[in-house]
Design a protein around this motif. Structure first.
Motif, PDB file in Angstrom:
ATOM      1  N   GLY A   3       0.730  -1.458  -0.526  1.00  0.00           N
ATOM      2  CA  GLY A   3      -0.154  -0.025  -0.341  1.00  0.00           C
ATOM      3  C   GLY A   3       0.626   1.232  -0.018  1.00  0.00           C
ATOM      4  O   GLY A   3       0.574   1.786   0.722  1.00  0.00           O
ATOM      5  N   ARG A   4       1.249   1.643  -1.273  1.00  0.00           N
ATOM      6  CA  ARG A   4       2.781   2.295  -1.231  1.00  0.00           C
ATOM      7  C   ARG A   4       1.906   3.728  -1.198  1.00  0.00           C
ATOM      8  O   ARG A   4       1.784   4.658  -0.157  1.00  0.00           O
ATOM      9  CB  ARG A   4       3.284   2.763  -2.105  1.00  0.00           C
TER      10      ARG A   4
ATOM     11  N   ALA B  93      -1.291   4.470  -0.598  1.00  0.00           N
ATOM     12  CA  ALA B  93      -2.085   4.677   1.055  1.00  0.00           C
ATOM     13  C   ALA B  93      -1.697   4.908   2.322  1.00  0.00           C
ATOM     14  O   ALA B  93      -1.139   5.759   2.785  1.00  0.00           O
ATOM     15  CB  ALA B  93      -2.562   3.397   1.340  1.00  0.00           C
ATOM     16  N   VAL B  94       0.437   4.932   2.091  1.00  0.00           N
ATOM     17  CA  VAL B  94       0.721   5.511   3.417  1.00  0.00           C
ATOM     18  C   VAL B  94       1.535   6.698   2.694  1.00  0.00           C
ATOM     19  O   VAL B  94       2.271   7.867   3.720  1.00  0.00           O
ATOM     20  CB  VAL B  94       2.455   4.283   3.317  1.00  0.00           C
ATOM     21  N   ASP B  95       1.307   7.181   1.413  1.00  0.00           N
ATOM     22  CA  ASP B  95       1.927   8.365   0.998  1.00  0.00           C
ATOM     23  C   ASP B  95       1.091   9.186   1.801  1.00  0.00           C
ATOM     24  O   ASP B  95       1.088  10.271   1.654  1.00  0.00           O
ATOM     25  CB  ASP B  95       2.239   8.035  -0.864  1.00  0.00           C
TER      26      ASP B  95
ATOM     27  N   VAL C  20      -2.898   7.157   5.277  1.00  0.00           N
ATOM     28  CA  VAL C  20      -3.825   5.924   5.378  1.00  0.00           C
ATOM     29  C   VAL C  20      -3.717   5.475   6.731  1.00  0.00           C
ATOM     30  O   VAL C  20      -3.130   5.051   6.704  1.00  0.00           O
ATOM     31  CB  VAL C  20      -4.075   5.646   4.392  1.00  0.00           C
TER      32      VAL C  20
ATOM     33  N   ASP D  35       2.968  -3.655   6.211  1.00  0.00           N
ATOM     34  CA  ASP D  35       3.452  -2.107   5.209  1.00  0.00           C
ATOM     35  C   ASP D  35       4.296  -1.627   5.702  1.00  0.00           C
ATOM     36  O   ASP D  35       5.549  -1.431   4.634  1.00  0.00           O
ATOM     37  CB  ASP D  35       2.329  -1.603   5.060  1.00  0.00           C
ATOM     38  N   LEU D  36       3.837  -0.595   6.702  1.00  0.00           N
ATOM     39  CA  LEU D  36       5.246  -0.085   7.240  1.00  0.00           C
ATOM     40  C   LEU D  36       6.343  -0.895   7.490  1.00  0.00           C
ATOM     41  O   LEU D  36       7.687  -0.529   7.242  1.00  0.00           O
ATOM     42  CB  LEU D  36       4.487   0.795   8.750  1.00  0.00           C
TER      43      LEU D  36
ATOM     44  N   ILE E   1       7.555  -1.515   4.155  1.00  0.00           N
ATOM     45  CA  ILE E   1       8.427   0.199   3.248  1.00  0.00           C
ATOM     46  C   ILE E   1      10.362   0.713   4.713  1.00  0.00           C
ATOM     47  O   ILE E   1      10.624   1.520   3.524  1.00  0.00           O
ATOM     48  CB  ILE E   1       7.119   1.403   3.243  1.00  0.00           C
TER      49      ILE E   1
ATOM     50  N   ARG F 294       4.104  11.997   6.513  1.00  0.00           N
ATOM     51  CA  ARG F 294       2.936  11.354   5.968  1.00  0.00           C
ATOM     52  C   ARG F 294       2.586  10.728   6.989  1.00  0.00           C
ATOM     53  O   ARG F 294       1.163  11.402   7.209  1.00  0.00           O
ATOM     54  CB  ARG F 294       3.034   9.774   5.619  1.00  0.00           C
ATOM     55  N   TYR F 295       2.659  10.461   8.321  1.00  0.00           N
ATOM     56  CA  TYR F 295       2.171  10.189   9.332  1.00  0.00           C
ATOM     57  C   TYR F 295       2.023  11.009  10.774  1.00  0.00           C
ATOM     58  O   TYR F 295       1.449  10.968  11.960  1.00  0.00           O
ATOM     59  CB  TYR F 295       1.782   8.873  10.054  1.00  0.00           C
TER      60      TYR F 295
END
Lengths: 179, 176
Positions: free
Chosen positions: A130-131, A133-135, A138, B82-83, B86, B107-108
């Protein structure tokens, strides 16, 4: 003076109680987005199968018009809840709605739209990890972003869109940005 | 009777009679050996152990945004996975730890850091406890100082002639 000292614990209790009441009514999922007023992240997402070659979602597609970007997935339960409203808002034709099919099998994402209706202009597939979405920062689905004409993110809504959220929050922002 | 601690037939009193409850030390030893179940899957790991170690250390400080009070290193949530992936990609691409952290914070937001940064908006968070402590100390000192000044009082004035006469009369009355 002495008497006032006895009132101190009561005062401390009152302050703490107020803080706790405030804390209880806040939603811990509402994390302020750092992406507000920043341009939409770079992305070029593939289309869903059966929706046409050029129906994917890229950064450039979000410039020129105010738009709503909606994060969904066939696995997402709350998305079912908001979906009928998205269908309704598509019919009203106020703003183009784009979808990002997040962490999903594209075939399942497409089948889900067949079953529940397809309110989207464009849909981009964002498979794990989910690149995109992470960008977008989300944290869960559904999430919706209002993007202005210049392709800048102006608002983020976490959770399903309800008529109340739409009428009181999203629609006024969209109308303002469309001026 | 054998010390069958886990047998349903053993009397609970046998423990209190002085026979050592060795089950508890054994349990403690087993617990000490147990390691927390990490959520990191073998297939996510980096080939270079040094880089994997960096990814782990970074992951411990990054909040899982689904579970909120777990790090992405501990969480089984998809977003945490996912993180983790990444973060490892960034490290593989040659990012320093600070660059990876900045990538995620961009991003967060600062919220994603389990250890909030020390800056203007977090001053109360960082300094609040110390301020409360100093305040509490001040209250305690004030309390004791007032108590001491309350006990050190000027000596009472000497008895007047009338009071002395009454005291003598009372003492005489009691037969002394």
């Amino acid at each position: 003076m002495r008497r006032a000292l006895f009132l101190l614990p009561v005062a401390i209790f009152a302050v703490l109680a107020l803080l706790f009441v405030k804390g209880l009514t806040m939603n811990p999922r509402d994390i302020p987005s750092v992406l507000i007023d920043r341009p939409v992240p770079e992305m070029n997402l593939a289309p869903l199968p059966g929706r046409g070659e050029a129906s994917g979602l890229a950064t450039a597609d979000l410039r020129g018009r105010v738009s709503l970007v909606n994060i969904y997935g066939s696995w997402c339960i709350a998305c079912v809840q908001e979906h009928p409203y998205l269908m309704e808002y598509k019919k009203a034709g106020i703003v183009p709605i784009h979808g990002i099919d997040w962490r999903d099998d594209p075939a399942l994402g497409a089948a889900w739209l067949k079953k529940h209706g397809d309110p989207y202009d464009r849909v981009g597939v964002d498979p794990a990890p989910g690149r995109a979405a992470v960008d977008f920062g989300v944290t869960g689905a559904p999430e919706s972003f209002i993007v202005d004409k210049a392709g800048v993110i102006r608002y983020k809504h976490i959770g399903p869109i309800s008529p109340e959220v739409w009428n009181k929050t999203l629609l006024p922002i969209i109308r303002e940005l469309q001026k | 009777m054998s010390p069958a601690l886990f047998s349903p037939h053993s009397e609970p009193r046998s423990v209190s009679k002085g026979r050592p409850a060795f089950g508890i030390p054994v349990l403690a030893m087993l617990l000490a050996l147990a390691s927390p179940a990490l959520a990191v899957n073998p297939d996510e790991m980096m080939k270079d152990p040094a880089q994997e170690h960096r990814a782990r250390e970074l992951g411990k400080d990054l909040r899982c945004l689904v579970c909120q009070n777990q790090s992405i290193d501990d969480s089984d949530a998809d977003l945490a996975k996912d993180l983790r992936v990444i973060v490892r990609e960034r490290i593989g691409a040659g990012d320093t730890d600070d660059m990876v952290r900045k990538f995620v914070v961009d991003r967060y937001g600062d919220y994603v850091l389990l250890k909030p940064p020390f800056k203007g908006t977090t001053l109360v968070l960082w300094l609040g406890p110390f301020a409360l402590f100093v305040g509490a100390l001040a209250v305690v000192f004030g309390f004791y100082r007032r108590r001491r000044t309350a006990t050190i009082q000027p000596p009472p004035p000497p008895l007047s002639a009338d009071e002395r006469r009454r005291l003598d009369a009372l003492l005489k009355e009691s037969g002394k």
